[in-house]
Design a protein around this motif. Structure first.
Motif, PDB file in Angstrom:
ATOM      1  N   ASN A 225      -9.358  12.277 -10.946  1.00 33.62           N
ATOM      2  CA  ASN A 225      -8.584  12.352  -9.713  1.00 33.62           C
ATOM      3  C   ASN A 225      -8.238  13.805  -9.404  1.00 33.62           C
ATOM      4  OD1 ASN A 225      -8.164   9.421  -9.240  1.00 33.62           O
ATOM      5  ND2 ASN A 225      -7.053   9.537 -11.177  1.00 33.62           N
ATOM      6  N   PHE A 226      -8.481  14.194  -8.153  1.00 35.10           N
ATOM      7  CA  PHE A 226      -8.158  15.537  -7.689  1.00 35.10           C
ATOM      8  C   PHE A 226      -7.167  15.418  -6.531  1.00 35.10           C
ATOM      9  CE2 PHE A 226     -12.343  15.582  -9.532  1.00 35.10           C
ATOM     10  CZ  PHE A 226     -12.350  16.716 -10.329  1.00 35.10           C
TER      11      PHE A 226
ATOM     12  N   THR B 265      -2.725  14.501 -17.651  1.00 32.51           N
ATOM     13  CA  THR B 265      -2.419  15.202 -16.406  1.00 32.51           C
ATOM     14  C   THR B 265      -2.390  16.699 -16.679  1.00 32.51           C
ATOM     15  OG1 THR B 265      -1.074  13.337 -15.639  1.00 32.51           O
ATOM     16  CG2 THR B 265      -0.762  15.444 -14.522  1.00 32.51           C
ATOM     17  N   LEU B 266      -3.372  17.395 -16.149  1.00 33.38           N
ATOM     18  CA  LEU B 266      -3.458  18.841 -16.367  1.00 33.38           C
ATOM     19  C   LEU B 266      -2.386  19.560 -15.559  1.00 33.38           C
ATOM     20  CD1 LEU B 266      -4.938  21.282 -17.583  1.00 33.38           C
ATOM     21  CD2 LEU B 266      -6.453  21.232 -15.568  1.00 33.38           C
ATOM     22  N   ASN B 267      -2.308  19.217 -14.288  1.00 30.59           N
ATOM     23  CA  ASN B 267      -1.292  19.768 -13.399  1.00 30.59           C
ATOM     24  C   ASN B 267      -1.225  18.848 -12.180  1.00 30.59           C
ATOM     25  OD1 ASN B 267      -3.524  20.552 -11.703  1.00 30.59           O
ATOM     26  ND2 ASN B 267      -3.748  22.391 -13.003  1.00 30.59           N
ATOM     27  N   GLN B 268      -0.548  19.298 -11.154  1.00 32.87           N
ATOM     28  CA  GLN B 268      -0.416  18.474  -9.968  1.00 32.87           C
ATOM     29  C   GLN B 268      -1.729  18.288  -9.224  1.00 32.87           C
ATOM     30  OE1 GLN B 268       2.681  20.210  -7.591  1.00 32.87           O
ATOM     31  NE2 GLN B 268       4.319  19.337  -8.852  1.00 32.87           N
ATOM     32  N   SER B 269      -2.726  19.063  -9.602  1.00 31.96           N
ATOM     33  CA  SER B 269      -3.990  19.015  -8.867  1.00 31.96           C
ATOM     34  C   SER B 269      -5.063  18.177  -9.550  1.00 31.96           C
ATOM     35  CB  SER B 269      -4.537  20.437  -8.651  1.00 31.96           C
ATOM     36  OG  SER B 269      -3.626  21.217  -7.907  1.00 31.96           O
ATOM     37  N   PHE B 270      -4.878  17.846 -10.829  1.00 32.81           N
ATOM     38  CA  PHE B 270      -5.961  17.143 -11.527  1.00 32.81           C
ATOM     39  C   PHE B 270      -5.411  16.277 -12.655  1.00 32.81           C
ATOM     40  CE2 PHE B 270      -8.927  17.081 -15.163  1.00 32.81           C
ATOM     41  CZ  PHE B 270      -9.966  16.356 -14.586  1.00 32.81           C
ATOM     42  N   ASP B 271      -5.953  15.078 -12.762  1.00 29.40           N
ATOM     43  CA  ASP B 271      -5.687  14.215 -13.913  1.00 29.40           C
ATOM     44  C   ASP B 271      -6.912  13.352 -14.150  1.00 29.40           C
ATOM     45  OD1 ASP B 271      -5.148  11.324 -12.697  1.00 29.40           O
ATOM     46  OD2 ASP B 271      -4.074  12.768 -11.421  1.00 29.40           O
ATOM     47  N   PHE B 272      -7.029  12.835 -15.337  1.00 28.09           N
ATOM     48  CA  PHE B 272      -8.152  11.965 -15.635  1.00 28.09           C
ATOM     49  C   PHE B 272      -7.729  10.890 -16.636  1.00 28.09           C
ATOM     50  CE2 PHE B 272      -8.583  14.716 -19.322  1.00 28.09           C
ATOM     51  CZ  PHE B 272      -9.054  13.869 -20.316  1.00 28.09           C
ATOM     52  N   GLU B 273      -8.534   9.832 -16.692  1.00 29.34           N
ATOM     53  CA  GLU B 273      -8.297   8.726 -17.613  1.00 29.34           C
ATOM     54  C   GLU B 273      -9.605   8.366 -18.291  1.00 29.34           C
ATOM     55  OE1 GLU B 273      -5.917   5.399 -16.193  1.00 29.34           O
ATOM     56  OE2 GLU B 273      -5.464   6.587 -14.416  1.00 29.34           O
ATOM     57  N   LEU B 274      -9.481   7.896 -19.498  1.00 34.62           N
ATOM     58  CA  LEU B 274     -10.627   7.436 -20.272  1.00 34.62           C
ATOM     59  C   LEU B 274     -10.188   6.195 -21.028  1.00 34.62           C
ATOM     60  CD1 LEU B 274     -13.558   8.112 -21.228  1.00 34.62           C
ATOM     61  CD2 LEU B 274     -12.507   9.286 -23.182  1.00 34.62           C
ATOM     62  N   GLY B 275     -10.982   5.150 -20.970  1.00 38.79           N
ATOM     63  CA  GLY B 275     -10.584   3.926 -21.640  1.00 38.79           C
ATOM     64  C   GLY B 275     -11.712   2.934 -21.746  1.00 38.79           C
TER      65      GLY B 275
ATOM     66  N   THR C  67       0.831  -1.203   0.000  1.00 38.74           N
ATOM     67  CA  THR C  67       0.000   0.000   0.000  1.00 38.74           C
ATOM     68  C   THR C  67       0.871   1.261   0.000  1.00 38.74           C
ATOM     69  OG1 THR C  67      -0.157  -0.062   2.416  1.00 38.74           O
ATOM     70  CG2 THR C  67      -1.892  -1.160   1.169  1.00 38.74           C
ATOM     71  N   LYS C  68       0.248   2.379  -0.330  1.00 37.53           N
ATOM     72  CA  LYS C  68       0.949   3.664  -0.393  1.00 37.53           C
ATOM     73  C   LYS C  68       1.435   4.076   0.993  1.00 37.53           C
ATOM     74  CE  LYS C  68      -1.577   5.604  -4.368  1.00 37.53           C
ATOM     75  NZ  LYS C  68      -2.395   4.449  -4.754  1.00 37.53           N
ATOM     76  N   LYS C  69       2.519   4.843   1.012  1.00 35.11           N
ATOM     77  CA  LYS C  69       3.052   5.349   2.278  1.00 35.11           C
ATOM     78  C   LYS C  69       3.745   6.682   2.037  1.00 35.11           C
ATOM     79  CE  LYS C  69       7.358   2.720   1.801  1.00 35.11           C
ATOM     80  NZ  LYS C  69       8.245   1.728   2.444  1.00 35.11           N
ATOM     81  N   ASP C  70       4.065   7.390   3.137  1.00 36.53           N
ATOM     82  CA  ASP C  70       4.784   8.670   3.084  1.00 36.53           C
ATOM     83  C   ASP C  70       4.112   9.643   2.121  1.00 36.53           C
ATOM     84  OD1 ASP C  70       6.490   7.393   4.770  1.00 36.53           O
ATOM     85  OD2 ASP C  70       8.008   6.985   3.260  1.00 36.53           O
ATOM     86  N   TYR C  71       2.813   9.876   2.367  1.00 37.87           N
ATOM     87  CA  TYR C  71       2.025  10.726   1.472  1.00 37.87           C
ATOM     88  C   TYR C  71       1.610  11.985   2.205  1.00 37.87           C
ATOM     89  CZ  TYR C  71      -1.808  12.123  -1.627  1.00 37.87           C
ATOM     90  OH  TYR C  71      -2.640  12.811  -2.465  1.00 37.87           O
ATOM     91  N   ASP C  72       1.763  13.125   1.535  1.00 38.52           N
ATOM     92  CA  ASP C  72       1.330  14.402   2.094  1.00 38.52           C
ATOM     93  C   ASP C  72       0.201  14.974   1.239  1.00 38.52           C
ATOM     94  OD1 ASP C  72       2.816  15.241   4.450  1.00 38.52           O
ATOM     95  OD2 ASP C  72       4.586  15.095   3.182  1.00 38.52           O
ATOM     96  N   GLY C  73      -0.900  15.359   1.885  1.00 40.04           N
ATOM     97  CA  GLY C  73      -1.987  15.992   1.160  1.00 40.04           C
ATOM     98  C   GLY C  73      -3.237  15.150   1.130  1.00 40.04           C
ATOM     99  N   MET C  74      -4.091  15.457   0.166  1.00 36.31           N
ATOM    100  CA  MET C  74      -5.358  14.738   0.040  1.00 36.31           C
ATOM    101  C   MET C  74      -5.667  14.530  -1.436  1.00 36.31           C
ATOM    102  SD  MET C  74      -9.203  15.779   1.363  1.00 36.31           S
ATOM    103  CE  MET C  74      -8.820  15.402   3.070  1.00 36.31           C
ATOM    104  N   SER C  75      -6.210  13.369  -1.735  1.00 37.07           N
ATOM    105  CA  SER C  75      -6.679  13.060  -3.087  1.00 37.07           C
ATOM    106  C   SER C  75      -8.061  12.450  -2.984  1.00 37.07           C
ATOM    107  CB  SER C  75      -5.742  12.071  -3.784  1.00 37.07           C
ATOM    108  OG  SER C  75      -4.463  12.605  -3.969  1.00 37.07           O
ATOM    109  N   PHE C  76      -8.857  12.714  -3.980  1.00 42.13           N
ATOM    110  CA  PHE C  76     -10.134  12.019  -4.071  1.00 42.13           C
ATOM    111  C   PHE C  76     -10.464  11.848  -5.546  1.00 42.13           C
ATOM    112  CE2 PHE C  76     -10.877  16.527  -3.565  1.00 42.13           C
ATOM    113  CZ  PHE C  76     -11.840  16.843  -4.523  1.00 42.13           C
TER     114      PHE C  76
END
Length: 882
Positions: A879-880, A831-841, A188-197
């Motif tokens: 993803n934000f 990936t638009l920037n560090q704050s937003f990315d999206f996927e379509l498939g 699992t992920k570790k050493d993470y700073d911030g929030m994503s949803f």
């Protein structure tokens, strides 16, 4: 090797706790060919966590307990990282792993018909069985399902996963029981700073079967503390057969209404006029289309959470706490209940026929009345059909809970002590809804109180329907202490690891008496409880023989409270010809302890039909034509007793792997692997027919089984068939991998291909029996091949993935083979920037159509490990990041 010694274990446990004098270990400069990018990330993470003396922290590699600077272990590992999971569009880990060729026979979904929540999933590595693959979460065991005794991969939140490491080949010398086919370690992920949803939607092309997923991930990472929490919600709609075009919409079942009865001519005839009739070799029946309401998969919902907290007390001491919780619910329905004379043997009495249906009694097709031993040997006639208003289903609720505490302490050199304790549990309640009370309903049909032969059923079916509850729970508690480090010997730095572990397991299955005694139609068995404890001592060393050759040796001694002890070794060699070419070879033995259900399930009794081969052979030898007809052509009935068996041995395995890797330049390489694995003493139950065939052949019956006969007539009166050590499976094959990445002025091109080819796959069904080849049978293809083509430029990345499977024989072998098949998946990420990315498939984007098994009456062969019932899909993910 089985031993019966408790004192030896105690002595070994004490001796292993004595710390060894250790010095700095030199680490060979090498790279893993299967997971270049994942290793770079992992090493980068490790290098960022330096102690005050600037010494790099060593990490544990799947397949070894010796901590290393990089991810180069004694065995090659396959790595699926979080980006691979996202590109797959999979809702669960199992669905993503299904695309790997190492899951040669696919992954499997189990539903409510097995008493587990819909969508319970497992991976079958090299076709050696789902329960023979050990699943770890951050290197620690997860509790196994109380019914299937494997870890349900569907409950793990994919948003929390950093990568999945897969090791093929037995690893019992390192991890103990269950690691016969290999190991899946979920990191699992570790050493993470911030929030994503984020939110993802999977849209099924054929209406039902849509899926939704929402996650929140929050973390903070400081000088002394680190904490990351992941919460994820998943929902999957039910899938209806009528919405899937590959199912035969013109198909009609021979189990319809009104029912048919057996006539004096020996053939079944309808009791009243039908909308549509269907005939086969046994007679004519009212046809029925159940696809309109049939669920191929039930719907389910899941809420899961993982919390990973660590605290560095000093530069040398670190504490860790992990908690994992998952709540899963499912509601399903099945097809309406059918009455089958071969299995159910429902009859309508002669008196009921005369009273309710004089037109049948005096008609041209007179009923074939026979004494019914379930009704005081009164005359009755067999019936066949379906109860349209009796639609069974399930309501299942399950909670999985796991906590773990760990302490890691460094002794100033590279010697580390790690202590871990964990507690994992599963609680499940299951209600079998609208099932028939077999005793009451059988009586009502016989007396005519419920008339199944009329054009409209007479009677209230609700009077005979039951909701049957049962509960399951499973728990696993463990404690482990491990020391790893290195010492110098004859000028060579030798890495070592040694440790002890203790495991306590328990399970409980509570089922009502009517289910245990097979008094509910289509239900039976279950019930039981048991527990056990196991202690183990293990050790591993890594020895550089010369500069280009090193050896790894490991051994583990496990002592179980319920079957004895076992010792399993593993030996590995790694030779490096140059910086670009190397080879590994490994040999090991493994074991799987009998599951608690295999040992302790309560005895269940039910009636079964079979051919009495011994009496048949005797009748033919004596020239008794009457007995030959009775025993050779007709079916006999007797009570069978099944359940657990306290006299079981563990399953045992051997594994050989040879791996060659070639990487002429960084980012481009080839790998070749040969594997040869065998598992013997596999645990299962023998059918009544198989037992009677063994008896007739004069072969020994499996331990704990018996055929009991009447002393006067010689007829079978009872069959005893608990779980037993039975079959052996052997498999061998080749795996080839290739990868490359090349940067141009207009972007980056990449390719990755994996190919698996089976040389053999054979099974010995029963002890002493012959081995039979199973390749290209029962949905088991000889080969699988995946190719991933990637192109990236700027913030955009496109991946095109092909998934190919070899042919396999149809259900009816006379119809030949289902041909080889390839579908294509497509993924676009931006990936638009560090704050937003999206996927379509999408999966199977070209909707090429599935290979059809036209020997199957429903045109199916679909919905198995390679062709999920959900069909072609489109997915999107947002993803934000804050």
């Amino acid at each position: 090797m089985l031993l019966r010694s408790r004192g030896l274990v105690s002595l070994l446990l004490l001796s292993s706790l004595v710390p060894l004098q250790a010095q700095d270990q030199s680490t060979p400069e090498s790279k893993d060919k299967n997971a270049e990018e994942s290793k770079k990330d992992a090493v980068s993470d490790v290098k960022s966590e330096k102690k005050s003396d600037k010494k790099e922290e060593r990490i544990e590699v799947t397949g070894s307990r010796i901590r290393r600077i990089d991810l180069e272990g004694p065995k090659p590992i396959i790595v699926v990282d979080s980006k691979d999971l996202e590109k797959s569009g999979a809702v669960t880990l199992s669905e993503a792993l299904n695309k790997l060729t190492v899951a040669s026979f696919g992954t499997y979904d189990y539903g409510s018909g097995y008493g587990v929540p819909e969508g319970t999933q497992a991976v079958d590595l090299h076709g050696l069985g789902e329960g023979n693959t050990l699943v770890l979460l951050n290197g620690r065991r997860l509790v196994r399902d109380p019914s299937f005794e494997f870890v349900d991969l569907s409950v793990i939140p994919t948003a929390a996963v950093e990568r999945v490491e897969i090791l093929t080949g037995t690893a019992s010398a390192i991890y103990g029981t269950d690691a016969l086919a290999g190991v899946i370690n979920i990191i699992t992920k570790k050493d993470y700073d911030g929030m994503s949803f984020g939110y993802s939607k999977t849209k099924a092309r054929f209406k039902t079967g849509d899926r939704d997923q929402f996650y929140v991930l929050a973390g903070s990472h400081g000088e002394k503390t680190s904490n990351i929490i992941t919460m994820q919600w998943d929902e999957s709609q039910a899938i209806l057969a009528k919405n899937r075009p590959w199912y035969d919409k013109d198909y009609r079942s021979i189990y319809g209404s009104p029912m048919s009865y057996e006539s004096a001519s020996g053939e079944f005839v309808p009791s009243a006029s039908c909308d549509q009739e269907k005939s086969n070799g046994t007679g004519t029946f009212c046809a029925y289309d159940y696809w309109d309401r049939e669920q191929l998969q039930g719907g389910w919902q899941k809420l899961s959470m993982i919390d990973d907290f660590s605290y560095r007390m000093t530069d040398d001491t670190k504490l860790n706490f992990r908690m994992f919780v998952a709540k899963k619910t499912a509601r399903t329905r099945s097809r309406a209940s059918a009455i089958d004379p071969a299995g159910d043997a429902y009859t309508v009495s002669e008196a009921a026929i005369n009273a309710n249906h004089p037109e049948i009694a005096g008609g041209a097709a007179a009923p074939a009345y026979k004494p019914d031993d379930n009704n005081n040997n009164e005359n009755g006639v067999l019936v066949q059909g379906r109860l349209k208003d009796a639609v069974p289903g399930t309501a299942t609720d399950q909670t999985t809970f796991s906590t773990g505490f760990g302490l890691t302490h460094s002794f100033g050199s590279d010697t580390e002590l790690e202590v871990n304790v964990s507690d994992s549990r599963i609680y499940r309640s299951n209600i079998w809804t609208n099932f028939l009370d077999d005793v009451k309903f059988r009586k009502a049909v016989f007396t005519g109180e419920y008339d199944v032969l009329g054009s409209a059923p007479k009677g209230d079916i609700q009077k005979y329907l039951l909701d049957v509850p049962d509960t399951d729970s499973s728990s696993a508690k463990s404690a482990e202490a491990n020391i790893t480090g290195s010492f110098n010997l004859a000028g060579k730095s030798i890495g070592y690891s040694t440790g002890v572990s203790h495991i306590a397991e328990a399970y409980l299955n509570h089922a009502p008496l009517n289910k245990l005694n097979a008094q509910v139609k289509d239900l039976g068995g279950g019930g039981g409880e048991g527990d056990r404890k196991a202690n183990a001592i293990y050790g591993e060393i890594n020895v550089p023989i010369v500069s280009s050759l090193e050896a790894s040796v490991a051994a583990r001694f496990d002592d179980y409270s319920d079957f004895g002890s076992t010792l399993n070794p593993m030996v590995g060699l790694q030779y490096r010809w140059s910086k670009v070419l190397f080879a590994r070879a490994n040999f090991g033995t493994g074991f799987k302890a009998p599951t608690l259900r295999d040992l302790h399930d309560q005895e269940a009794r039910y009636y079964t039909s079979f051919t009495d081969y011994k009496k048949c052979n005797e009748a033919i030898a004596s020239g008794n034509d009457e007995d030959a007809t009775r025993y050779c052509e007709g079916s006999q009935n007797a009570e069978i007793r099944s359940g657990g068996n306290s006299d079981l041995d563990p399953q045992k395995s051997t594994s050989i792997n040879v791996h060659i890797g070639f990487e002429p330049v960084i980012g481009t390489g080839l790998s070749f692997e040969y594997f040869n694995q065998q598992i013997k003493d596999q645990i299962s139950s023998v059918s009544s027919d198989e037992l009677l065939q063994l008896e007739a052949d004069g072969r020994a019956l499996p331990k704990g089984t018996a055929v009991i006969r009447d002393e006067t007539t010689g007829d079978v009166t009872e069959i005893v068939s608990p779980t037993s050590n039975l079959s052996t499976v052997k498999t061998s094959g080749l795996s080839v991998g290739a990868y490359t990445t090349y940067q141009f002025g207009f972007g980056t091109l990449s390719y990755k291909g994996d190919y698996s080819y089976y040389l053999s796959y054979s099974k010995q069904k029963l002890p002493g029996g012959k081995y039979e080849q199973y390749l290209e049978e029962s949905g088991l293809p000889r080969w699988r091949w995946t190719n991933t083509f990637g192109y990236g430029i700027g913030s955009s990345q496109v991946s095109l993935i092909s998934n190919s499977n070899g042919r396999y024989q149809k259900s009816n072998k006379a119809f030949g083979f289902v041909g080889s098949y390839t579908n294509w998946d497509l993924n676009y990420a931006y990936t638009l920037n560090q704050s937003f990315d999206f996927e379509l498939g999408g999966a199977n984007i070209f909707n090429q159509g599935f290979p059809r098994d036209n020997s199957d009456a429903i045109g199916g062969g679909i919905g198995g490990p390679f062709y999920p019932a959900i069909g072609p899909t489109l997915f999107t993910r947002l993803n934000f990041h804050i």
